[in-house]
Design an enzyme around this catalytic site. Structure first.
Site, PDB file in Angstrom:
ATOM      1  N   CYS A  95      -8.199  -0.757   5.107  1.00  0.00           N
ATOM      2  CA  CYS A  95      -6.905  -1.251   6.052  1.00  0.00           C
ATOM      3  C   CYS A  95      -7.644  -0.878   7.261  1.00  0.00           C
ATOM      4  O   CYS A  95      -7.982   0.007   7.670  1.00  0.00           O
ATOM      5  CB  CYS A  95      -5.829  -0.356   5.871  1.00  0.00           C
ATOM      6  SG  CYS A  95      -4.499  -0.852   6.950  1.00  0.00           S
TER       7      CYS A  95
ATOM      8  N   LEU B 238       0.540   0.021   7.229  1.00  0.00           N
ATOM      9  CA  LEU B 238       0.753   0.795   6.121  1.00  0.00           C
ATOM     10  C   LEU B 238       2.203   1.432   6.136  1.00  0.00           C
ATOM     11  O   LEU B 238       2.606   2.636   5.381  1.00  0.00           O
ATOM     12  CB  LEU B 238      -0.207   1.901   5.759  1.00  0.00           C
ATOM     13  CG  LEU B 238      -1.561   1.367   5.103  1.00  0.00           C
ATOM     14  CD1 LEU B 238      -2.474   2.468   4.720  1.00  0.00           C
ATOM     15  CD2 LEU B 238      -1.558   0.477   3.842  1.00  0.00           C
TER      16      LEU B 238
ATOM     17  N   LYS C 133     -10.755  -2.125  -3.583  1.00  0.00           N
ATOM     18  CA  LYS C 133     -10.407  -3.228  -2.845  1.00  0.00           C
ATOM     19  C   LYS C 133     -11.651  -2.910  -1.219  1.00  0.00           C
ATOM     20  O   LYS C 133     -11.371  -2.094  -0.626  1.00  0.00           O
ATOM     21  CB  LYS C 133      -8.970  -3.261  -2.199  1.00  0.00           C
ATOM     22  CG  LYS C 133      -8.736  -4.604  -1.303  1.00  0.00           C
ATOM     23  CD  LYS C 133      -7.448  -4.718  -1.262  1.00  0.00           C
ATOM     24  CE  LYS C 133      -7.032  -6.110  -0.494  1.00  0.00           C
ATOM     25  NZ  LYS C 133      -5.805  -6.217  -0.315  1.00  0.00           N
TER      26      LYS C 133
ATOM     27  N   ASN D 176      -7.019   1.034  -1.680  1.00  0.00           N
ATOM     28  CA  ASN D 176      -7.349   0.247  -0.397  1.00  0.00           C
ATOM     29  C   ASN D 176      -8.208   1.194   0.458  1.00  0.00           C
ATOM     30  O   ASN D 176      -7.451   2.054   1.063  1.00  0.00           O
ATOM     31  CB  ASN D 176      -6.001   0.217   0.187  1.00  0.00           C
ATOM     32  CG  ASN D 176      -6.042  -0.652   1.617  1.00  0.00           C
ATOM     33  OD1 ASN D 176      -7.237  -0.918   2.085  1.00  0.00           O
ATOM     34  ND2 ASN D 176      -4.946  -0.794   2.429  1.00  0.00           N
TER      35      ASN D 176
ATOM     36  N   GLY E 248       0.979  -1.238   0.160  1.00  0.00           N
ATOM     37  CA  GLY E 248       0.068   0.169  -0.004  1.00  0.00           C
ATOM     38  C   GLY E 248       0.900   1.206   0.121  1.00  0.00           C
ATOM     39  O   GLY E 248       1.619   1.547   0.987  1.00  0.00           O
TER      40      GLY E 248
HETATM   41  C1  LIG Z   1       1.312  -8.263   6.534  1.00  0.00           C
HETATM   42  C2  LIG Z   1       0.247  -7.935   5.370  1.00  0.00           C
HETATM   43  C3  LIG Z   1       0.217  -6.598   5.059  1.00  0.00           C
HETATM   44  C4  LIG Z   1      -0.973  -6.347   4.370  1.00  0.00           C
HETATM   45  N1  LIG Z   1      -0.793  -4.981   3.630  1.00  0.00           N
HETATM   46  C5  LIG Z   1      -2.013  -4.423   2.733  1.00  0.00           C
HETATM   47  C6  LIG Z   1      -1.681  -3.444   2.127  1.00  0.00           C
HETATM   48  O1  LIG Z   1      -0.791  -2.589   2.193  1.00  0.00           O
HETATM   49  N2  LIG Z   1      -2.814  -2.841   1.488  1.00  0.00           N
HETATM   50  C7  LIG Z   1      -3.847  -3.922   1.007  1.00  0.00           C
HETATM   51  O2  LIG Z   1      -4.887  -3.308   0.401  1.00  0.00           O
HETATM   52  N3  LIG Z   1      -3.748  -4.896   1.730  1.00  0.00           N
HETATM   53  C8  LIG Z   1      -2.963  -5.449   2.447  1.00  0.00           C
HETATM   54  N4  LIG Z   1      -2.992  -6.716   3.237  1.00  0.00           N
HETATM   55  C9  LIG Z   1      -4.242  -7.495   2.916  1.00  0.00           C
HETATM   56  C10 LIG Z   1      -3.914  -8.654   1.776  1.00  0.00           C
HETATM   57  O3  LIG Z   1      -3.662  -7.768   0.632  1.00  0.00           O
HETATM   58  C11 LIG Z   1      -5.111  -9.621   1.684  1.00  0.00           C
HETATM   59  O4  LIG Z   1      -6.324  -8.832   1.430  1.00  0.00           O
HETATM   60  C12 LIG Z   1      -5.289 -10.215   2.742  1.00  0.00           C
HETATM   61  O5  LIG Z   1      -4.225 -10.652   3.498  1.00  0.00           O
HETATM   62  C13 LIG Z   1      -6.234 -11.567   2.559  1.00  0.00           C
HETATM   63  O6  LIG Z   1      -5.602 -12.656   1.779  1.00  0.00           O
HETATM   64  P1  LIG Z   1      -4.725 -13.868   2.246  1.00  0.00           P
HETATM   65  O7  LIG Z   1      -5.739 -14.638   3.437  1.00  0.00           O
HETATM   66  O8  LIG Z   1      -4.427 -14.531   1.141  1.00  0.00           O
HETATM   67  O9  LIG Z   1      -3.510 -13.075   3.084  1.00  0.00           O
HETATM   68  C14 LIG Z   1      -1.795  -7.094   4.056  1.00  0.00           C
HETATM   69  C15 LIG Z   1      -1.935  -8.340   4.550  1.00  0.00           C
HETATM   70  C16 LIG Z   1      -0.810  -8.759   5.341  1.00  0.00           C
HETATM   71  C17 LIG Z   1      -0.848 -10.306   5.776  1.00  0.00           C
END
Ligand SMILES: Cc1cc2nc3c(=O)[nH]c(=O)nc-3n(C[C@H](O)[C@H](O)[C@H](O)COP(=O)(O)O)c2cc1C
Length: 300
Positions: A127, A73, A163, A124, A46
């Site tokens: 968050c 973030l 998102k 996003n 992000g």
């Molecule tokens: C450590 C971490 C950091 C994340 N940072 C962001 C981010 O910066 N922006 C965003 O839209 N989603 C962020 N997410 C969410 C993921 O992109 C995703 O939507 C969410 O983890 C669900 O997918 P998963 O179960 O495959 O991890 C983050 C997830 C994790 C685990």
């Protein structure tokens, strides 16, 4: 060999597999392990207008079948990304710039800066780990409509993905609100707000107290939400939440997704994405599926 190509908002992708934002940095560390040009695209960490140090540690906790994160973030800011990473990443694969703002105006400004430079902007508004902006703009349909319209007005060349947060009353209503605001595509799910307590210290384990829950354990909830959202809109959907293998990805496609994102699994298995791409090829061959795009919405 099945045809794994998909088209998202008129942009062709090699295949539907994209590492999810925040779990892949800008791709450089993973490119040391495998050539990331095999991916359908990369969703960046992000990005915000100014660099952000993120939240205090501990900001990652494990629980059964899931993790919680409250990274907040952390990122070098949009200008550093454009200067140091964008050209390199774009030469490899499609770039989905994930962006976040603290105010409505931030979203407009960052979209204006990225317009025409990246393949997609992913907004996003979901968050759960930041105090201002973030999820606050992604809960109520009227706010989603407003921030989407504002971002869309700044994007003349680049398609807009919104998102969505799963921490809501009706994902169908919110998906529709994004479409009405002018989104070209929606992606879901972001993380679910959760908490882990260290029972010895009688305190929340995360410094932020709460964090976003992701990983294998959330998959059935995410599949249900992708199914409901995709039936509420006529724009394409990117599905994610707990994908660990090719069969999981197929499930999201059948629920209505055109492409999928793989998040937490990149931490457990850094080769997850190429393994899933190979697995999709084999799955299609075994099931006589000539084009993977025919699986989108195939759930009866
Ligand atoms: C450590 C971490 C950091 C994340 N940072 C962001 C981010 O910066 N922006 C965003 O839209 N989603 C962020 N997410 C969410 C993921 O992109 C995703 O939507 C969410 O983890 C669900 O997918 P998963 O179960 O495959 O991890 C983050 C997830 C994790 C685990």
């Amino acid at each position: 060999m099945a045809d794994l190509r998909v088209t998202l908002c008129g942009v062709p992708l090699k295949n539907p597999v994209i590492p999810a934002s925040g779990t892949f940095g800008f791709g450089r560390e993973f490119d040391e392990l495998y050539d990331i040009s095999c991916l359908g695209g990369v969703a960046t960490k992000g990005l915000t207008l100014k660099p952000r140090p993120g939240n205090s540690v501990p900001r990652i906790a494990e629980s059964r079948g899931v993790i919680l994160n409250a990274v907040g973030l952390q990122n070098p800011g949009v200008e550093a990304f454009i200067a140091h990473d964008l050209a390199w990443l774009r030469a490899k694969t499609r770039v989905i710039a994930n962006v976040a703002g603290s105010t409505l105006e931030d979203y407009g400004e960052i979209c204006l800066r990225l317009d025409g430079l990246v393949d997609f902007v992913e907004l996003n508004i979901s968050c759960p780990n930041v105090k201002s902006g973030g999820m606050a703009l992604g809960i109520r349909p009227e706010h989603i409509r407003e921030v989407t319209a504002l971002a869309k007005a700044s994007l003349k060349k680049t398609p807009l993905i919104v998102k969505l947060s799963p921490n809501v009353e009706s994902i169908a209503v919110n998906a529709k609100a994004a479409e009405e605001g002018g989104a070209d595509c929606i992606s879901l799910v972001n993380t679910f707000t959760g908490m882990v307590i260290d029972i010895e210290r009688r305190m929340p384990l995360l410094a932020n107290r709460t964090g976003g829950v992701s990983g294998a354990g959330i998959k059935p909830i995410a599949v249900r939400m992708v199914y409901e959202a995709s039936h509420a809109v006529s724009i394409p959907v990117i599905g994610m939440g707990g994908i660990t293998c090719a069969e999981d990805a197929v499930e999201f496609l059948m629920a209505g997704a055109t492409a999928v994102q793989v998040g937490t699994q990149n931490f457990t298995d850094p080769l997850a994405c190429p393994r899933i791409i190979g697995g999709l090829n084999e799955w299609c061959d075994r099931h006589g599926v000539a084009q993977i795009s025919s699986l989108t919405g195939a759930c009866k």
